[in-house]
Design an enzyme around this catalytic site. Sequence first.
Site, PDB file in Angstrom:
ATOM      1  N   ASP A  67       0.817  -1.216   0.000  1.00 34.55           N
ATOM      2  CA  ASP A  67       0.000   0.000   0.000  1.00 34.55           C
ATOM      3  C   ASP A  67       0.851   1.268   0.000  1.00 34.55           C
ATOM      4  O   ASP A  67       2.064   1.224   0.216  1.00 34.55           O
ATOM      5  CB  ASP A  67      -0.955   0.015   1.215  1.00 34.55           C
ATOM      6  CG  ASP A  67      -0.344  -0.652   2.447  1.00 34.55           C
ATOM      7  OD1 ASP A  67       0.883  -0.536   2.637  1.00 34.55           O
ATOM      8  OD2 ASP A  67      -1.083  -1.281   3.205  1.00 34.55           O
ATOM      9  N   ASP A 136      -8.263  -3.902  14.001  1.00 31.83           N
ATOM     10  CA  ASP A 136      -9.605  -4.248  13.514  1.00 31.83           C
ATOM     11  C   ASP A 136      -9.574  -5.397  12.505  1.00 31.83           C
ATOM     12  O   ASP A 136     -10.560  -5.675  11.842  1.00 31.83           O
ATOM     13  CB  ASP A 136     -10.268  -3.008  12.884  1.00 31.83           C
ATOM     14  CG  ASP A 136      -9.439  -2.428  11.728  1.00 31.83           C
ATOM     15  OD1 ASP A 136      -8.411  -3.038  11.336  1.00 31.83           O
ATOM     16  OD2 ASP A 136      -9.824  -1.361  11.206  1.00 31.83           O
ATOM     17  N   HIS A 138      -7.632  -5.557   9.803  1.00 34.81           N
ATOM     18  CA  HIS A 138      -7.310  -5.218   8.407  1.00 34.81           C
ATOM     19  C   HIS A 138      -5.984  -5.831   7.973  1.00 34.81           C
ATOM     20  O   HIS A 138      -5.073  -6.005   8.782  1.00 34.81           O
ATOM     21  CB  HIS A 138      -7.348  -3.697   8.155  1.00 34.81           C
ATOM     22  CG  HIS A 138      -6.265  -2.885   8.785  1.00 34.81           C
ATOM     23  ND1 HIS A 138      -6.496  -1.773   9.561  1.00 34.81           N
ATOM     24  CD2 HIS A 138      -4.904  -2.994   8.728  1.00 34.81           C
ATOM     25  CE1 HIS A 138      -5.352  -1.250   9.942  1.00 34.81           C
ATOM     26  NE2 HIS A 138      -4.364  -1.970   9.451  1.00 34.81           N
ATOM     27  N   GLU A 143      -9.965  -2.290   5.179  1.00 36.90           N
ATOM     28  CA  GLU A 143     -10.643  -2.115   6.462  1.00 36.90           C
ATOM     29  C   GLU A 143     -11.887  -3.005   6.507  1.00 36.90           C
ATOM     30  O   GLU A 143     -12.310  -3.539   5.472  1.00 36.90           O
ATOM     31  CB  GLU A 143     -11.042  -0.634   6.628  1.00 36.90           C
ATOM     32  CG  GLU A 143      -9.853   0.337   6.661  1.00 36.90           C
ATOM     33  CD  GLU A 143      -9.106   0.342   8.008  1.00 36.90           C
ATOM     34  OE1 GLU A 143      -9.103  -0.689   8.719  1.00 36.90           O
ATOM     35  OE2 GLU A 143      -8.498   1.381   8.331  1.00 36.90           O
TER      36      GLU A 143
HETATM   37  C1  F6R Z   1       1.166  -1.738   6.252  1.00 36.88           C
HETATM   38  C2  F6R Z   1      -0.127  -2.407   6.266  1.00 36.88           C
HETATM   39  C3  F6R Z   1      -0.970  -2.509   7.484  1.00 36.88           C
HETATM   40  C4  F6R Z   1      -0.186  -2.795   8.775  1.00 36.88           C
HETATM   41  C5  F6R Z   1      -1.123  -2.785   9.971  1.00 36.88           C
HETATM   42  C6  F6R Z   1      -0.388  -3.019  11.276  1.00 36.88           C
HETATM   43  O1  F6R Z   1       1.759  -1.800   4.979  1.00 36.88           O
HETATM   44  O2  F6R Z   1      -0.545  -2.817   5.249  1.00 36.88           O
HETATM   45  O3  F6R Z   1      -1.933  -3.524   7.301  1.00 36.88           O
HETATM   46  O4  F6R Z   1       0.435  -4.045   8.656  1.00 36.88           O
HETATM   47  O5  F6R Z   1      -1.786  -1.554  10.022  1.00 36.88           O
HETATM   48  O6  F6R Z   1       0.459  -1.946  11.526  1.00 36.88           O
HETATM   49  P1  F6R Z   1       1.542  -2.011  12.703  1.00 36.88           P
HETATM   50  O7  F6R Z   1       2.510  -3.054  12.299  1.00 36.88           O
HETATM   51  O8  F6R Z   1       2.155  -0.637  12.729  1.00 36.88           O
HETATM   52  O9  F6R Z   1       0.788  -2.370  13.929  1.00 36.88           O
END
Ligand code: F6R
Length: 261
Positions: A67, A136, A138, A143
């Site tokens: 992303d 959540d 994702h 989301e």
């Molecule tokens: C990042 C991504 C997100 C993160 C998720 C967890 O490229 O795609 O899905 O993996 O938001 O983020 P952290 O690791 O900061 O808790």
Amino acid sequence: MEIIIQPSAEAASSYVARYLAAQINNRPNIVLGLATGGTPEPVYAELIQMYEAGQVDFSRVTTFNLDEYVGLSADHSQSYRYYMRSHLFDRVNIPLENTHFPDGMTDDIPRECRRYEQAIAAAGGIDLQLLGIGRDGHIGFNEPTSSLSSRTRIKTLTEETLRDNARYFESEEHVPYHVLTMGIGTIRNSRCILLLAHGASKAEAIAASVEGPLSAMVPASALQLNEQVIFVVDEAAASKLSRRDYYKWVFENKPAWQQVV
Ligand code: F6R
């Protein structure tokens, strides 16, 4: 699905780093899908150490990141391209032209999303996708209520994700609301998926993804449909799994020929 419970966040990250290195060594021209955020930082740090010790070579590796924020250029310190350069790419021997991101600065988002999907397909698809997980549930920035067969597209972050990501920005108002993200269908096309999570804040999402019903309300639950999925979690992230003793039992009794690291 394989659920690997490690005693600490450090051990879980190290397992994932060693798993990635083993797969790169096994297939030097591997196509990796990569994630950003706090979770993979120690994984990338260990991969850099392994590279410096001559234990892994990135010269033929291709990568696709999950992303990118809409409106952040590659030189913005919070863009995911910048993150990947500072946490991994500039510190190993991967050719930058082998690294791919959706372009958050595009003036034609639908066209850019189609281009990204085509680029993944042209590379032969993703062999191994590294994922983190949101509180959540994702994956990427899909989301809750994202279509389980979605492709790369624009998504609006939830307020919870905006707050979680604000730690990297000056303040919450600076976090872009929109991202381009691989879809759940894009992620699910990967031949193997490796999801890393640590900390108690991820325990509910892990339990719902692994043991809960398949639901668009928990995007990572879609991984239950995949043939090869490995969840690597620490004790805290595993704490709400009802069958964690069984997962440990399976791991301890894994036949030697199945062990990658
Ligand atoms: C990042 C991504 C997100 C993160 C998720 C967890 O490229 O795609 O899905 O993996 O938001 O983020 P952290 O690791 O900061 O808790």
